[in-house]
Design an enzyme around this catalytic site. Sequence first.
Site, PDB file in Angstrom:
ATOM      1  N   ASP A  38      -5.061   9.358  -7.661  1.00  0.00           N
ATOM      2  CA  ASP A  38      -5.788   9.974  -8.758  1.00  0.00           C
ATOM      3  C   ASP A  38      -6.493  11.254  -8.302  1.00  0.00           C
ATOM      4  O   ASP A  38      -7.030  11.313  -7.193  1.00  0.00           O
ATOM      5  CB  ASP A  38      -6.829   8.971  -9.290  1.00  0.00           C
ATOM      6  CG  ASP A  38      -7.642   9.524 -10.437  1.00  0.00           C
ATOM      7  OD1 ASP A  38      -7.079   9.705 -11.525  1.00  0.00           O
ATOM      8  OD2 ASP A  38      -8.843   9.796 -10.228  1.00  0.00           O
ATOM      9  N   GLU A  40       4.803   3.323   7.592  1.00  0.00           N
ATOM     10  CA  GLU A  40       4.819   2.038   8.285  1.00  0.00           C
ATOM     11  C   GLU A  40       5.394   0.942   7.388  1.00  0.00           C
ATOM     12  O   GLU A  40       5.945  -0.053   7.873  1.00  0.00           O
ATOM     13  CB  GLU A  40       3.402   1.640   8.707  1.00  0.00           C
ATOM     14  CG  GLU A  40       2.752   2.531   9.747  1.00  0.00           C
ATOM     15  CD  GLU A  40       1.310   2.118   9.991  1.00  0.00           C
ATOM     16  OE1 GLU A  40       0.965   0.936   9.712  1.00  0.00           O
ATOM     17  OE2 GLU A  40       0.516   2.962  10.453  1.00  0.00           O
TER      18      GLU A  40
END
Length: 534
Positions: free
Chosen positions: A209, A250
């Site tokens: 956001d 990851e």
Amino acid sequence: MPHSGHDWWRDAAIYQVYVRSFADADGDGTGDLAGVRARLPYLAELGVDALWFNPWYLSPMADGGYDVADYRAVDPAFGTLDEAEKLISEARELGLRTIVDIVPNHISDRHPWFRAALADPDAEERALFHFRPGRGPDGAEPPNGWTSEFGGPAWTRTVNPDGTPGDWYLHLFTARQPDLNWARTEVRKEHEDVLRFWFERGAAGVRIDSAALLCKDPALPDLADGEPHPYVDRDELHDVYRAWRAVADEYDGVLIGELWLPDTDRFVRYLRPDELHTAFNFDFLACPWDAARLRASVDLTLAAHAPVGAPATWVLCNHDVTRTVTRYGRTDSGFDFAAKRFDTPTDLALGTRRARAAALLSLALPGSVYLYQGEELGLPEAAVPPDRIEDPMHFRSGGVDPGRDGCRVPLPWEGARPPYGFGEGAEPWLPQPADWAPYAAARQGDDPESMLSLYRAALRVRRGEPGFGGGDFRWLDAPDGVLAFARGEGLSCLVNLSPQPVDLPAPCGLLLASGPLDDAGRLPQDTAAWLRSA
């Protein structure tokens, strides 16, 4: 939890779920995660690839959940963390990935960090925000002239424990959303840990956001012509997102930025291979229903993304902007926050025709596409009674702006009257219009000509035709006011915005049209068609 598979996000159809207004399972008038879980088969049948959820975190709801008090807890109004984990898992079993919403620019004034900062002027937590003494006699004026994104000053003065006036703190949104100080290592580490928290629970991506606002010039200067902006699109922000990308990688996770930047050269810097994967295309969203301007927006978007190898995104509306059928039915069919007013004349029949055509246009363009809940039902902007409006944008405008609640009204699922199957028990948190029965999902599902049937058919064709995803794109010759382009091998899209019907190219087969052809087999005004060369 790694997510295997191709780069699904490059051509995905992503459905935005505004949980508070999606489905209410416990009958308290507020949508919840259990309601979403019950409606997952509907979303799978619709044919989307992923679900983006607006914030479901613990929040006092001063700004619809974008004032987060705890990023690791689900607000009780929506359910529990256990339910969120079940939702992510159950959605994945149906082939639906989950994207969570992270709000890094600010937190709630109820967050433990800010409560500690207010309780003691000497608290270490003060450094995690932007506290400053005021200007003028007795520090009675804000530290600078910045204004809030919602209107009014971007500063609020505190009161010391002894009752005397204190320092001021920065909030680019409401006073209940203090901005974090991203120069602090603690702030950066906390958000990287939050990313890991949700990736570990199966989230496939993160929507960021207000992604361009985090970093501020440490001097907090007033805005000045010719000088770098003191808090929008700061160069140091790229270091933040490089660190986030390392975390996302990851888990094979995806980062999606909400970036309102008019400078496309600056915009695409965030999409370099070691930063965000994609970002929202607000130029296309705000574009009026005009062939030349839409074509220019498509060209600008594709040209900007090409050098960094990032996919474009296409979106017609979301939880912040006027719903598509309403916007396209107005004299000014573009979108500008500053122009929103009550009682703007709207031709919904016209807007619906255009929205159907725009659906096929956006779904045929190369890249990913976002669909806001209710868009597949052709919902119009609802006129929320003034005494029921909750959006702070309305109040900070002095009551001039109707705010964003009109596009956040709970969905109609079935039945002839409110609450239309949204929930049984308490009245929905925002009132549903009395004339929404024709928009109910159950009713539209039985109508092959409905907006819902159009979206289902379009998403089915799009998924089954690789050329609509990552295939080539090129414009085709067409009359003025007509958009025509080819996708992949033998596929094309024709959108007629001109006042005259146009002939379909021959030889071709009609895959799908947003509306009926005329008696001569031509494409009428405000209608789109997908074609396959014979």
